[in-house]
Write a protein that holds these residues in place. Structure first.
Motif, PDB file in Angstrom:
ATOM      1  N   SER A 108       0.852  -1.195   0.000  1.00 15.19           N
ATOM      2  CA  SER A 108       0.000   0.000   0.000  1.00 15.19           C
ATOM      3  C   SER A 108       0.886   1.242   0.000  1.00 15.19           C
ATOM      4  CB  SER A 108      -0.901  -0.010   1.238  1.00 15.19           C
ATOM      5  OG  SER A 108      -1.641   1.187   1.316  1.00 15.19           O
ATOM      6  N   PHE A 109       0.495   2.245  -0.816  1.00 14.95           N
ATOM      7  CA  PHE A 109       1.265   3.473  -0.943  1.00 14.95           C
ATOM      8  C   PHE A 109       0.386   4.668  -0.574  1.00 14.95           C
ATOM      9  CE2 PHE A 109       3.188   0.312  -3.619  1.00 14.95           C
ATOM     10  CZ  PHE A 109       4.548   0.485  -3.410  1.00 14.95           C
ATOM     11  N   PRO A 110       1.005   5.779  -0.184  1.00 12.39           N
ATOM     12  CA  PRO A 110       0.207   6.921   0.260  1.00 12.39           C
ATOM     13  C   PRO A 110      -0.628   7.565  -0.845  1.00 12.39           C
ATOM     14  CG  PRO A 110       2.557   7.469   0.251  1.00 12.39           C
ATOM     15  CD  PRO A 110       2.445   6.014   0.020  1.00 12.39           C
ATOM     16  N   ASP A 111      -0.201   7.423  -2.111  1.00 10.53           N
ATOM     17  CA  ASP A 111      -1.008   7.984  -3.196  1.00 10.53           C
ATOM     18  C   ASP A 111      -0.769   7.173  -4.466  1.00 10.53           C
ATOM     19  OD1 ASP A 111       1.338   9.125  -4.638  1.00 10.53           O
ATOM     20  OD2 ASP A 111       1.373  10.545  -2.975  1.00 10.53           O
ATOM     21  N   ILE A 112      -1.571   7.462  -5.480  1.00  8.05           N
ATOM     22  CA  ILE A 112      -1.555   6.685  -6.720  1.00  8.05           C
ATOM     23  C   ILE A 112      -0.253   6.884  -7.483  1.00  8.05           C
ATOM     24  CG2 ILE A 112      -2.729   6.378  -8.936  1.00  8.05           C
ATOM     25  CD1 ILE A 112      -5.309   7.313  -7.486  1.00  8.05           C
ATOM     26  N   ASP A 113       0.294   8.131  -7.484  1.00 12.34           N
ATOM     27  CA  ASP A 113       1.541   8.388  -8.207  1.00 12.34           C
ATOM     28  C   ASP A 113       2.661   7.474  -7.718  1.00 12.34           C
ATOM     29  OD1 ASP A 113       0.480  10.335  -9.798  1.00 12.34           O
ATOM     30  OD2 ASP A 113       1.007  11.979  -8.444  1.00 12.34           O
ATOM     31  N   LYS A 114       2.735   7.276  -6.413  1.00  6.00           N
ATOM     32  CA  LYS A 114       3.816   6.466  -5.856  1.00  6.00           C
ATOM     33  C   LYS A 114       3.641   4.997  -6.217  1.00  6.00           C
ATOM     34  CE  LYS A 114       5.489   9.270  -2.010  1.00  6.00           C
ATOM     35  NZ  LYS A 114       4.935  10.526  -2.437  1.00  6.00           N
ATOM     36  N   SER A 115       2.409   4.496  -6.224  1.00  7.82           N
ATOM     37  CA  SER A 115       2.202   3.085  -6.587  1.00  7.82           C
ATOM     38  C   SER A 115       2.519   2.864  -8.065  1.00  7.82           C
ATOM     39  CB  SER A 115       0.770   2.646  -6.270  1.00  7.82           C
ATOM     40  OG  SER A 115      -0.175   3.352  -7.045  1.00  7.82           O
ATOM     41  N   GLU A 116       2.170   3.864  -8.940  1.00  6.01           N
ATOM     42  CA  GLU A 116       2.479   3.723 -10.357  1.00  6.01           C
ATOM     43  C   GLU A 116       3.984   3.755 -10.598  1.00  6.01           C
ATOM     44  OE1 GLU A 116       0.294   6.869 -12.168  1.00  6.01           O
ATOM     45  OE2 GLU A 116      -1.553   5.669 -12.366  1.00  6.01           O
ATOM     46  N   LYS A 117       4.664   4.705  -9.948  1.00 11.05           N
ATOM     47  CA  LYS A 117       6.119   4.802 -10.115  1.00 11.05           C
ATOM     48  C   LYS A 117       6.800   3.528  -9.606  1.00 11.05           C
ATOM     49  CE  LYS A 117      10.136   7.719  -9.163  1.00 11.05           C
ATOM     50  NZ  LYS A 117      11.008   6.562  -8.974  1.00 11.05           N
ATOM     51  N   TRP A 118       6.319   3.021  -8.470  1.00  4.10           N
ATOM     52  CA  TRP A 118       6.914   1.797  -7.905  1.00  4.10           C
ATOM     53  C   TRP A 118       6.785   0.651  -8.913  1.00  4.10           C
ATOM     54  CZ3 TRP A 118       5.921  -3.240  -6.865  1.00  4.10           C
ATOM     55  CH2 TRP A 118       6.730  -3.900  -5.937  1.00  4.10           C
ATOM     56  N   THR A 119       5.623   0.548  -9.530  1.00  3.26           N
ATOM     57  CA  THR A 119       5.377  -0.554 -10.471  1.00  3.26           C
ATOM     58  C   THR A 119       6.285  -0.440 -11.687  1.00  3.26           C
ATOM     59  OG1 THR A 119       3.071  -0.629  -9.749  1.00  3.26           O
ATOM     60  CG2 THR A 119       3.609  -1.732 -11.809  1.00  3.26           C
ATOM     61  N   ILE A 120       6.456   0.776 -12.203  1.00  3.51           N
ATOM     62  CA  ILE A 120       7.346   0.979 -13.355  1.00  3.51           C
ATOM     63  C   ILE A 120       8.778   0.583 -13.004  1.00  3.51           C
ATOM     64  CG2 ILE A 120       8.378   2.738 -14.851  1.00  3.51           C
ATOM     65  CD1 ILE A 120       5.644   4.238 -14.660  1.00  3.51           C
ATOM     66  N   ASP A 121       9.243   1.049 -11.832  1.00  2.00           N
ATOM     67  CA  ASP A 121      10.610   0.735 -11.405  1.00  2.00           C
ATOM     68  C   ASP A 121      10.782  -0.770 -11.179  1.00  2.00           C
ATOM     69  OD1 ASP A 121      11.211   3.406 -11.499  1.00  2.00           O
ATOM     70  OD2 ASP A 121      10.978   3.739  -9.338  1.00  2.00           O
ATOM     71  N   PHE A 122       9.754  -1.399 -10.628  1.00  2.58           N
ATOM     72  CA  PHE A 122       9.861  -2.823 -10.322  1.00  2.58           C
ATOM     73  C   PHE A 122       9.890  -3.651 -11.615  1.00  2.58           C
ATOM     74  CE2 PHE A 122       7.846  -6.941  -9.292  1.00  2.58           C
ATOM     75  CZ  PHE A 122       8.825  -7.432  -8.439  1.00  2.58           C
ATOM     76  N   ILE A 123       9.096  -3.265 -12.578  1.00  2.00           N
ATOM     77  CA  ILE A 123       9.087  -3.987 -13.867  1.00  2.00           C
ATOM     78  C   ILE A 123      10.447  -3.878 -14.543  1.00  2.00           C
ATOM     79  CG2 ILE A 123       8.118  -3.959 -16.204  1.00  2.00           C
ATOM     80  CD1 ILE A 123       5.419  -3.216 -14.921  1.00  2.00           C
ATOM     81  N   LYS A 124      11.063  -2.688 -14.477  1.00  2.71           N
ATOM     82  CA  LYS A 124      12.410  -2.537 -15.040  1.00  2.71           C
ATOM     83  C   LYS A 124      13.387  -3.468 -14.336  1.00  2.71           C
ATOM     84  CE  LYS A 124      11.955   2.310 -16.458  1.00  2.71           C
ATOM     85  NZ  LYS A 124      12.421   3.700 -16.181  1.00  2.71           N
ATOM     86  N   HIS A 125      13.287  -3.535 -13.026  1.00  2.00           N
ATOM     87  CA  HIS A 125      14.180  -4.406 -12.252  1.00  2.00           C
ATOM     88  C   HIS A 125      13.940  -5.874 -12.596  1.00  2.00           C
ATOM     89  CE1 HIS A 125      16.174  -6.278  -8.782  1.00  2.00           C
ATOM     90  NE2 HIS A 125      15.049  -6.950  -8.601  1.00  2.00           N
TER      91      HIS A 125
END
Length: 868
Positions: A108-125
């Motif tokens: 769970s993230f504090p807002d939608i922007d952070k969850s989207e950014k996390w997902t993009i970074d994780f997919i790259k990893h």
């Protein structure tokens, strides 16, 4: 031209503003999903980690969390393929299990922007590890990839959360479920939200359990259907859980004790330390507990024993009952009783009534030792406790009853009852056991129900909490570790309150299972056990001291006969004297500040204890020159004087010795050579050889001091004394005062020298103990063997004589928690090294041929171990 450019700019500005407003409006319109909306009454449990950063720091630093770390680092399973650095970016973590969906992990993230950014970074990893597949489902991108273990892991991001599962189909199903709910907030009356109000966000984690309905005829004999929440805390080697269950549909024992005030359980002080599990109940209502005892059973019991079964328990029962199990699965019932004499009186009458009817019933006597006896009441009692206290306390073939320490014990096996009695007499109870100490630290002061188990118990907590699949997964994680669990329930609140302690403990040194007895002191023993014979023509007895400076006398069976509080640690040997010359022995010893003389009962004798005018720097020296019991007691002091007193504590007239040049750190020693007496003492500056009056008898030819730890040894064949210098040289002094010294080995100032005939050839061995090294040489100083210990040796070694040709050198390594017994060649005697943390004594008991090793162990007990 300029006008047209201005119009274009204004148009673009308006378009940008419109697009921005649309995007912002769209973003605003998307409601952030509450992770709890994923769960409903089909969820079996979920765990919420409130601060992932703190949680992972805690698990890394606490060895108790090793099984958690193992799970987190399994890169073929959830969540091990997610790096901790990614997990720590989330605001909260959730782990849940749903029978239809399996295990889920939610970030769970504090807002939608952070969850989207996390997902993009994780997919790259993740793309560096292999192919990532994706597919649209209900407007969401669902990602998945195959693991090396042959399964797949799927995840998606939606409105502030990222959800992982071990099934692509399961992941799509959750996406569809969330879409149908249209991300609406949970109903405020939802049982999950109501339960969440009872959780602490300050806790390391919260555990939400959807408890099912269970059969109350089996362990743990109660049920409490509905949502429960526990706060989780990690402390040292312990994981703590505490919180509330629903209490809405409580059944079984939980219903019976509902509303009753909890009480402090005292049973742990009488339950043997070897128990594997126990089930304790505090119950203060009228009997019977769970069911009305059948009338025909009551009539038959009254006819046999002359009293109604309910009436008997109402007379003796004092609101606490427990069933406990031994390692070999023997079961025993224990009831706290109102009074020992009242209970014994009732049992005697019942046995006598049955005997008059020619029914098998007898009162046996169990003799522990000459001072301690117990009556064991034998009869075919049947399920005497189960008929009154219900299923949890059933013992269908009860045959033996004994009263001990304000408890009535019921068993079907006489041998296990003997063990219970012995454990109580020797204070080998659960409350003092090493395994229970960490549990005890976090134990609630009172409860209505208390359950304790060690790993390997026949009964299992987990089926009450979770179903088979998560239970097997959890057991697979923790069963590789030694652990014990305490579960307490208090029912005086609106909802049952649970306190659960899961302790993994430090891995301690294994203690011997091959022992004659073990006896617990109030605190761990610190000194070498000493054997004495205080009473004329009596058995050998044992003197020990614990870390609180209490001294104990134990008999040959390990029972504590008496104990006495001293003002400090005993720094001398325990000497036996016959002060009154009547054949009755007393015990003489000293601490730094006091001289003690105790009688056979542990009482101070007349004029004692004696306070020393200056602190003693070593143990007393005891001399009986003519063997006529006119004792002399010599004590060196911190002011460099040496007092000489008689056994009544009076200063010896004519004693002329004034003071030493430095502090004396080994006891004054007496030697009789020919017809003359020699008193030897030394400091680091010089040696003093005195006569009985304290005058110098021999003047050494060299002014040379001795080691602070090495005593003197006299060799009749060489007609000289041996010791070592402060610098580590071998030093000898002849009767004419000639001093010789030579260097045998390189040793430090912090060494001990011993001259003893370890080789049993009539010639002495030179033995050096230097920090962690043992060096043994023959009579000529030729090296025989060396042994290096794990830790520094701080206790003086002992030489044991087993026969004319067999001797042993005993040493304790407190760091390694082992005791060693070396033969003349440096090999260990059979069975050594053994576990122990104190200097040890090897002795023979009265009328026995076997040798016994007496030693203190890390578990706080004194052990008697028979050796070959």
């Amino acid at each position: 031209m300029l006008s047209r450019a201005i119009k274009i700019f204004i148009g673009l500005l308006i378009a940008t503003i419109v697009v921005t407003i649309v995007l912002i409006s769209r973003k605003t319109a998307i409601r952030k999903i509450d992770p709890m909306s994923v769960f409903d009454d089909s969820t079996e449990f979920f765990v919420r980690v409130n601060n992932p950063v703190n949680f992972f720091q805690c698990t890394e630093n606490q060895s108790v969390c090793e099984f958690i770390n193992t799970h987190l680092k399994d890169t073929n399973a959830l969540p091990g393929f997610i790096p901790l650095s990614f997990l720590e970016k989330s605001m909260e973590l959730y782990l849940s299990y749903q029978p239809n969906d399996g295990f889920l992990w939610i970030l769970s993230f504090p807002d939608i922007d952070k969850s989207e950014k996390w997902t993009i970074d994780f997919i790259k990893h993740l793309s560096k590890r292999g192919e990532i597949k994706r597919e649209k489902e209900a407007g969401n991108e669902v990602y998945w990839f195959d693991t090396q273990a042959g399964g797949n892991i799927a995840f998606f991001e939606n409105s502030g959360i990222v959800l992982f599962t071990t099934s692509f189909d399961g992941c799509c199903k959750i996406v569809r479920k969330l879409a149908r709910r249209n991300t609406e907030p949970l109903d405020s009356k939802s049982p999950i939200l109501s339960t969440d109000k009872l959780a602490s966000r300050v806790a390391t984690a919260n555990i939400f359990l959807n408890l099912g309905k269970y059969d109350i005829t089996g362990f743990p004999y109660f049920s409490d259907h509905g949502w429960a929440v526990f706060d989780m805390w990690i402390k040292n080697q312990t994981i703590l859980f505490n919180g509330l269950s629903s209490g809405l549909q409580a059944q079984g024992y939980l219903k019976m004790v509902n509303g009753l005030p909890p009480s402090k359980a005292t049973v742990e002080a009488v339950i043997p330390s070897f128990v594997r599990s126990l089930y304790q109940l505090s119950y203060k209502k009228a009997l019977p507990l769970s069911t009305v005892t059948k009338e025909e059973v009551r009539l038959r019991f009254r006819k046999t024993y002359g009293v109604d079964i309910l009436e008997f328990f109402e007379r003796v029962y004092a609101d606490e009952i427990v069933k406990f199990t031994t390692p070999d699965q023997q079961e025993i019932i224990a009831l706290k009783i109102k009074g020992q004499s009242t209970t014994e009186f009732n049992l005697k009458n019942m046995i006598e009534t049955a005997e008059r009817q020619m029914i098998e019933a007898v009162e046996n006597t169990y003799v522990f030792d000459d001072h301690t006896r117990f009556s064991i009441y034998q009869s075919n009692w049947g399920d005497i406790t189960g008929m009154v206290f219900g299923k949890a306390f059933s013992l269908t073939k009860a045959k033996y009853i004994v009263v001990c320490n304000d408890y009535l014990f019921v068993a079907s096996n006489i041998d296990v009852l003997y063990k219970v009695i012995n454990s109580n007499v020797l204070q080998q109870t659960l409350s003092g056991s090493v395994e229970f100490q960490a549990i005890k630290e976090h134990k609630a002061s009172s409860s209505n129900i208390l359950i304790y188990q060690q790993r390997g118990s026949e009964t299992d907590f987990l089926p009450w909490w979770i179903s088979d699949r998560p239970r097997h997964a959890l057991k697979e994680l923790i069963d590789g570790y030694a652990y014990s669990i305490l579960w307490q329930i208090s029912t005086d609140l609106q909802k049952p309150y649970h306190n659960i302690v899961l302790n993994f403990g430090q891995q301690k040194a294994t203690t011997s299972n091959n022992f004659e007895w073990k006896s617990r002191l109030e605190s761990s023993s610190v000194l070498k056990p000493a054997t004495v014979t205080i009473n004329p023509n009596s058995e050998v007895e044992i003197i020990v001291q614990d870390s609180t400076n209490k001294i104990y006398l134990l008999n040959q069976q390990g029972r504590i006969v008496w104990q006495k509080q001293l003002d400090g640690l005993i720094i001398s040997d325990i000497h036996q004297v016959d002060r009154f010359k009547n054949g009755k022995q007393q015990l003489l010893f000293n601490t730094t500040s006091t001289l003690y003389l105790l009688d056979r009962e542990g009482n101070d004798t007349e004029n004692y204890p004696l306070s020393l005018q200056s602190p003693a720097t070593t143990g007393l020296g005891l001399f009986d020159y003519e063997k006529d019991k006119n004792y002399r007691i010599a004590i060196p002091h911190a002011d460099r004087t040496m007092s000489m007193t008689d056994v009544d504590g009076n200063r010896v007239e004519g004693w002329s010795f004034k003071a030493t040049d430095a502090v004396v750190t080994t006891p004054v020693q007496h030697f009789r050579v020919g017809t003359k007496d020699y008193l030897l003492l030394g400091d680091t500056l010089r040696i003093y050889i005195l006569d009985r009056r304290g005058d110098q008898r021999i003047k050494p030819t060299e002014l040379r001091g001795k080691s602070m730890k090495s005593p003197f040894y006299y060799s009749p064949s060489r007609n000289r004394w041996f010791t070592s210098t402060h610098q580590g040289q071998l030093m000898s002094i002849s009767i004419d005062g000639t001093v010789r010294h030579e260097k045998l080995f390189d040793v430090s100032n912090d060494h001990v020298y011993i001259y003893a005939d370890l080789s049993s050839d009539g010639k002495g061995n030179h033995i050096f103990l230097d920090q962690n090294r043992l060096i043994v040489a023959d009579n000529q100083g030729k090296h025989v063997f060396t042994h290096v210990f794990r830790g520094q040796i701080i206790d003086f070694p002992s030489i044991y004589r087993f026969s004319a040709k067999k001797r042993g050198l005993g040493i304790v390594d407190r760091t390694d928690k082992k005791v060693f017994l070396f033969d003349q060649n440096g090999k260990q005697f059979p069975g050594f090294p053994k576990h122990g943390i104190t200097p040890f004594t090897i002795t023979r008991f009265t009328n026995e041929n076997d040798y016994h090793l007496l030693v203190g162990h890390i578990d706080g007990f004194i052990y008697d171990i028979k050796i070959e």
